[in-house]
Design a protein around this motif. Structure first.
Motif, short mmCIF file in Angstrom:
data_model
loop_
_atom_site.label_atom_id
_atom_site.label_comp_id
_atom_site.label_asym_id
_atom_site.label_seq_id
_atom_site.Cartn_x
_atom_site.Cartn_y
_atom_site.Cartn_z
N ALA A 138 0.85 -1.18 0.00
CA ALA A 138 0.00 0.00 0.00
C ALA A 138 0.89 1.24 0.00
N VAL A 139 0.31 2.35 -0.42
CA VAL A 139 0.99 3.65 -0.38
C VAL A 139 0.18 4.57 0.52
N GLY A 140 0.87 5.17 1.50
CA GLY A 140 0.20 6.07 2.43
C GLY A 140 -0.23 7.37 1.77
N MET A 141 -0.95 8.16 2.53
CA MET A 141 -1.51 9.41 2.01
C MET A 141 -0.41 10.45 1.81
N PRO A 142 -0.64 11.42 0.91
CA PRO A 142 0.34 12.49 0.72
C PRO A 142 0.42 13.36 1.99
N PRO A 143 1.51 14.08 2.19
CA PRO A 143 2.58 14.32 1.22
C PRO A 143 3.73 13.32 1.30
N PHE A 144 3.68 12.32 2.22
CA PHE A 144 4.84 11.48 2.44
C PHE A 144 4.82 10.17 1.64
N HIS A 145 3.64 9.68 1.25
CA HIS A 145 3.53 8.49 0.39
C HIS A 145 4.33 7.31 0.95
N VAL A 146 4.14 7.03 2.24
CA VAL A 146 4.90 5.96 2.90
C VAL A 146 4.56 4.61 2.29
N ALA A 147 5.59 3.78 2.03
CA ALA A 147 5.38 2.42 1.53
C ALA A 147 5.02 1.52 2.71
N ILE A 148 3.97 0.72 2.54
CA ILE A 148 3.43 -0.13 3.60
C ILE A 148 3.31 -1.55 3.07
N HIS A 149 3.68 -2.53 3.90
CA HIS A 149 3.47 -3.94 3.55
C HIS A 149 2.47 -4.52 4.54
N ALA A 150 1.56 -5.33 4.05
CA ALA A 150 0.46 -5.82 4.89
C ALA A 150 0.20 -7.30 4.68
N LEU A 151 -0.35 -7.91 5.71
CA LEU A 151 -0.81 -9.30 5.68
C LEU A 151 -2.23 -9.32 6.18
N VAL A 152 -3.13 -9.97 5.44
CA VAL A 152 -4.49 -10.18 5.92
C VAL A 152 -4.72 -11.69 6.00
N MET A 153 -5.32 -12.12 7.10
CA MET A 153 -5.47 -13.55 7.36
C MET A 153 -6.84 -13.81 7.97
N LEU A 154 -7.45 -14.93 7.59
CA LEU A 154 -8.73 -15.34 8.17
C LEU A 154 -8.63 -16.81 8.56
N VAL A 155 -8.92 -17.09 9.83
CA VAL A 155 -8.86 -18.46 10.34
C VAL A 155 -10.24 -18.85 10.87
N PRO A 156 -10.93 -19.79 10.22
CA PRO A 156 -12.23 -20.24 10.71
C PRO A 156 -12.08 -21.10 11.96
N GLY A 157 -13.05 -20.97 12.86
CA GLY A 157 -13.08 -21.79 14.06
C GLY A 157 -14.43 -22.47 14.21
N PRO A 158 -14.61 -23.27 15.25
CA PRO A 158 -15.86 -24.01 15.42
C PRO A 158 -17.06 -23.10 15.69
N GLN A 159 -16.85 -21.94 16.33
CA GLN A 159 -17.97 -21.06 16.66
C GLN A 159 -17.83 -19.68 16.06
N SER A 160 -16.63 -19.26 15.75
CA SER A 160 -16.39 -17.96 15.14
C SER A 160 -15.08 -18.03 14.38
N SER A 161 -14.81 -16.98 13.61
CA SER A 161 -13.57 -16.89 12.84
C SER A 161 -12.79 -15.67 13.31
N VAL A 162 -11.48 -15.71 13.11
CA VAL A 162 -10.62 -14.59 13.48
C VAL A 162 -9.97 -14.03 12.23
N LYS A 163 -10.14 -12.74 12.02
CA LYS A 163 -9.50 -12.03 10.93
C LYS A 163 -8.39 -11.16 11.51
N VAL A 164 -7.21 -11.26 10.95
CA VAL A 164 -6.06 -10.49 11.44
C VAL A 164 -5.50 -9.67 10.29
N MET A 165 -5.21 -8.41 10.58
CA MET A 165 -4.54 -7.53 9.62
C MET A 165 -3.27 -7.00 10.27
N VAL A 166 -2.12 -7.23 9.63
CA VAL A 166 -0.84 -6.70 10.08
C VAL A 166 -0.38 -5.68 9.06
N MET A 167 -0.04 -4.48 9.51
CA MET A 167 0.48 -3.44 8.62
C MET A 167 1.76 -2.86 9.22
#
Length: 260
Positions: free
Chosen positions: A121-150
């Motif tokens: 991803a590219v951050g907002m101006p004026p700095f345009h910071v470069a960002i790397h991200a991971l999105v993950m979804l793990v299903p479980g027996p009663q609910s699922s967990v979504k994780v976002m790392v930036m």
């Protein structure tokens, strides 16, 4: 330790749980009154050394989802290349754009088997910071967990390993998870990148999770001399080993972002 409705996570030392924002709580309450699905639980966490500001260098967002909402989240992860989905993701993350999506791959961790994708991803101006991200979804027996790392791409060596330790130390059944560790793999054939693996504390098996760029600008350089490999620099919270990569980095080098 943090606890949701059905999941728990062992926090590595130094993590900070960000208190809920009153305005976000109000918005969530109003959305719930209108029948809009909301997470069963939600946490925003900062790894050691990161601060919540306009230029937060690293964060982890965790959402616990009911089965119906998790299905919608999975569809979104599967279709990140769609212009509408990518635009919505960029808006939700408050960045200019998202791109360089890796193929969806399966992860088997202490908490179960899930699916993940990396992107830039590219951050907002004026700095345009470069960002790397991971999105993950793990299903479980009663609910699922979504994780976002930036994480700011240029500073991944400071923050990324503790974030992955957090992911490795989660349980989706409400039990007490064991702390996980992370190892950084330096591949002599690919000195321009490093692969990060989570070590499952129950099985001792390594699971490749992310691949990130190496080089002086990232404070990690790989040198090859006389058939030996030397890694200069440190990766906070991770050991370093020499091996073979199974993942390829798509992370954009920050020095190239000015051309965008």
């Amino acid at each position: 330790m943090i606890r949701g409705v059905n999941f728990t996570a062992a926090l590595p030392p130094g993590f900070v749980v960000v208190p809920p924002n009153p305005m976000m709580q109000y918005s969530a309450m109003m959305a719930r009154m209108r029948g809009i699905p909301q997470p069963l639980s939600m946490f925003l966490l900062l790894p050691p050394g990161s601060q919540l500001s306009q230029f937060t260098p690293a964060l982890v967002a965790i959402e616990e989802l009911d089965p119906g909402t998790a299905q919608l989240a999975m569809m979104g992860i599967q279709n990140l290349e769609s212009p509408d989905v990518a635009w919505g993701l960029a808006q939700s993350l408050q960045v200019q754009s998202v791109f360089n999506f890796t193929a969806m791959r399966q992860l088997t961790l202490q908490m179960g088997t899930g699916w993940c994708r990396e992107f830039d991803a590219v951050g907002m101006p004026p700095f345009h910071v470069a960002i790397h991200a991971l999105v993950m979804l793990v299903p479980g027996p009663q609910s699922s967990v979504k994780v976002m790392v930036m994480v700011h791409t240029q500073r991944w060596s400071e923050f990324l390993a503790p974030c992955l330790q957090l992911i490795g130390g989660m349980s989706i059944t409400g039990g007490n998870p064991q702390p996980a560790s992370v190892v950084a793999i330096a591949d002599p054939r690919h000195p321009d990148q490093v692969q990060l693996n989570i070590i499952n504390p129950r099985t001792e098996q390594q699971m490749p999770v992310m691949s990130v760029p190496a080089g002086a600008i990232y404070n990690v350089t790989i040198h090859m001399d006389d058939h030996s490999v030397h890694v200069n620099g440190s990766i906070q919270g991770a050991g370093i080993a020499v091996g073979e990569h199974s993942l390829a980095s798509t992370a954009v080098r920050p020095e190239k972002e000015t051309d965008r």
